[in-house]
Design an enzyme around this catalytic site. Sequence first.
Site, PDB file in Angstrom:
ATOM      1  N   LYS A   9      57.089  96.039  49.223  1.00 44.31           N
ATOM      2  CA  LYS A   9      57.603  97.419  49.245  1.00 44.31           C
ATOM      3  C   LYS A   9      57.554  98.034  47.840  1.00 44.31           C
ATOM      4  O   LYS A   9      57.326  97.321  46.843  1.00 44.31           O
ATOM      5  CB  LYS A   9      59.033  97.407  49.786  1.00 44.31           C
ATOM      6  CG  LYS A   9      59.125  96.985  51.253  1.00 44.31           C
ATOM      7  CD  LYS A   9      60.549  97.155  51.748  1.00 44.31           C
ATOM      8  CE  LYS A   9      60.682  96.753  53.189  1.00 44.31           C
ATOM      9  NZ  LYS A   9      62.045  97.020  53.701  1.00 44.31           N
ATOM     10  N   TYR A  49      58.047 102.683  61.244  1.00 48.65           N
ATOM     11  CA  TYR A  49      59.478 102.426  61.400  1.00 48.65           C
ATOM     12  C   TYR A  49      60.068 103.175  62.610  1.00 48.65           C
ATOM     13  O   TYR A  49      61.272 103.401  62.647  1.00 48.65           O
ATOM     14  CB  TYR A  49      60.213 102.825  60.121  1.00 48.65           C
ATOM     15  CG  TYR A  49      60.127 101.782  59.013  1.00 48.65           C
ATOM     16  CD1 TYR A  49      60.424 100.439  59.254  1.00 48.65           C
ATOM     17  CD2 TYR A  49      59.771 102.152  57.719  1.00 48.65           C
ATOM     18  CE1 TYR A  49      60.347  99.488  58.245  1.00 48.65           C
ATOM     19  CE2 TYR A  49      59.711 101.194  56.698  1.00 48.65           C
ATOM     20  CZ  TYR A  49      59.999  99.875  56.974  1.00 48.65           C
ATOM     21  OH  TYR A  49      59.951  98.925  55.974  1.00 48.65           O
ATOM     22  N   ASN A 112      64.656  95.759  49.528  1.00 47.48           N
ATOM     23  CA  ASN A 112      64.641  94.315  49.811  1.00 47.48           C
ATOM     24  C   ASN A 112      63.252  93.708  49.658  1.00 47.48           C
ATOM     25  O   ASN A 112      62.919  92.706  50.257  1.00 47.48           O
ATOM     26  CB  ASN A 112      65.256  94.024  51.183  1.00 47.48           C
ATOM     27  CG  ASN A 112      64.481  94.646  52.318  1.00 47.48           C
ATOM     28  OD1 ASN A 112      63.529  95.387  52.091  1.00 47.48           O
ATOM     29  ND2 ASN A 112      64.873  94.352  53.549  1.00 47.48           N
ATOM     30  N   HIS A 115      58.462  93.579  53.567  1.00 50.47           N
ATOM     31  CA  HIS A 115      58.583  93.751  55.022  1.00 50.47           C
ATOM     32  C   HIS A 115      57.644  92.746  55.682  1.00 50.47           C
ATOM     33  O   HIS A 115      56.559  92.479  55.171  1.00 50.47           O
ATOM     34  CB  HIS A 115      58.151  95.170  55.430  1.00 50.47           C
ATOM     35  CG  HIS A 115      57.963  95.304  56.917  1.00 50.47           C
ATOM     36  ND1 HIS A 115      58.993  95.571  57.771  1.00 50.47           N
ATOM     37  CD2 HIS A 115      56.858  95.119  57.686  1.00 50.47           C
ATOM     38  CE1 HIS A 115      58.534  95.576  59.012  1.00 50.47           C
ATOM     39  NE2 HIS A 115      57.245  95.313  58.991  1.00 50.47           N
ATOM     40  N   GLU A 126      51.432  96.473  63.875  1.00 49.76           N
ATOM     41  CA  GLU A 126      51.480  96.846  62.461  1.00 49.76           C
ATOM     42  C   GLU A 126      50.135  96.603  61.770  1.00 49.76           C
ATOM     43  O   GLU A 126      49.705  97.411  60.944  1.00 49.76           O
ATOM     44  CB  GLU A 126      52.625  96.083  61.777  1.00 49.76           C
ATOM     45  CG  GLU A 126      53.975  96.559  62.318  1.00 49.76           C
ATOM     46  CD  GLU A 126      55.182  95.754  61.850  1.00 49.76           C
ATOM     47  OE1 GLU A 126      55.013  94.736  61.140  1.00 49.76           O
ATOM     48  OE2 GLU A 126      56.306  96.162  62.186  1.00 49.76           O
TER      49      GLU A 126
HETATM   50  P1  CMP Z   1      62.357  96.033  57.016  1.00 51.28           P
HETATM   51  O1  CMP Z   1      62.153  94.607  57.349  1.00 51.28           O
HETATM   52  O2  CMP Z   1      61.277  96.736  56.291  1.00 51.28           O
HETATM   53  O3  CMP Z   1      62.643  96.824  58.377  1.00 51.28           O
HETATM   54  C1  CMP Z   1      63.502  97.929  58.458  1.00 51.28           C
HETATM   55  C2  CMP Z   1      64.152  98.229  57.166  1.00 51.28           C
HETATM   56  O4  CMP Z   1      65.278  99.081  57.238  1.00 51.28           O
HETATM   57  C3  CMP Z   1      64.714  96.946  56.600  1.00 51.28           C
HETATM   58  O5  CMP Z   1      63.686  96.131  56.153  1.00 51.28           O
HETATM   59  C4  CMP Z   1      65.651  97.468  55.516  1.00 51.28           C
HETATM   60  O6  CMP Z   1      65.010  97.593  54.263  1.00 51.28           O
HETATM   61  C5  CMP Z   1      65.994  98.856  56.047  1.00 51.28           C
HETATM   62  N1  CMP Z   1      67.433  98.954  56.341  1.00 51.28           N
HETATM   63  C6  CMP Z   1      68.113  98.231  57.231  1.00 51.28           C
HETATM   64  N2  CMP Z   1      69.413  98.618  57.210  1.00 51.28           N
HETATM   65  C7  CMP Z   1      69.523  99.583  56.266  1.00 51.28           C
HETATM   66  C8  CMP Z   1      70.607 100.357  55.776  1.00 51.28           C
HETATM   67  N3  CMP Z   1      71.836 100.206  56.249  1.00 51.28           N
HETATM   68  N4  CMP Z   1      70.343 101.251  54.806  1.00 51.28           N
HETATM   69  C9  CMP Z   1      69.071 101.404  54.324  1.00 51.28           C
HETATM   70  N5  CMP Z   1      68.006 100.689  54.758  1.00 51.28           N
HETATM   71  C10 CMP Z   1      68.242  99.791  55.713  1.00 51.28           C
END
Ligand code: CMP
Length: 143
Positions: A9, A49, A112, A115, A126
Site C-alpha cells: 500500500k 474495495y 497497514n 493488502h 483482484e
Molecule cells: P485491506 O486488507 O486492504 O482490506 C480493507 C481495508 O480496510 C483493510 O485492509 C484496512 O486497511 C481498512 N480498514 C479496515 N477497518 C478500517 C477502519 N476502521 N478505518 C480505516 N480503514 C480500515
Amino acid sequence: MEKTFLMVKPDGVQRNLIGEITSRFEKKGFKLVGAKLMIISDELAKNHYGEHKDRPFFGELVDFITSAPVFAMVWEGEGVIKIARDMMGSTNPQEAATGTIRGDFGMTVGKNVIHGSDSPESAEREINLFFDEKEVLSYSKND
Ligand code: CMP
C-alpha cells in the site's frame, strides 16, 4: 497453480518496504508472476474495495489507496492465498503477531502496509482487476 493478489500500500511504498516485503515471499519459496508500480484510479479503488462501500471508513480507504503509488503483485505457489495472509498478519497491526508483515511494520488499521486476497474468489477477481492476462507470466524456476 494457485495464485494470489498482493499489494504494498502507499504507506509501505513511501517507507521503502517494497524490497523487505517481496523478499519475505521470495524466501518462503513463492514465485512472482506479475508486478507493477502504479497509481490506482478512483474507479479502480472503489471497485476493488466495493465490499466495504457501506462502511464508515470507505471514503478514507479510497482516498488513502489512491494517494500515492502502490506496488501490485501476483504471486504463485501451493497454498499461497492462505499462507500469504498468515505472513501478513491481522488487519489491525496492533493485533498482528510479531514476525508478520503488519506486526513488524504496520502503524494503524488504515496504514497497514499490505493488502492480500482473502479467498480463491477474491484472488481471481483482484488479479483480473489489476492485471491484463498478458501481464501475468508463466515461466519455470528452479526451487
Ligand atoms: P485491506 O486488507 O486492504 O482490506 C480493507 C481495508 O480496510 C483493510 O485492509 C484496512 O486497511 C481498512 N480498514 C479496515 N477497518 C478500517 C477502519 N476502521 N478505518 C480505516 N480503514 C480500515
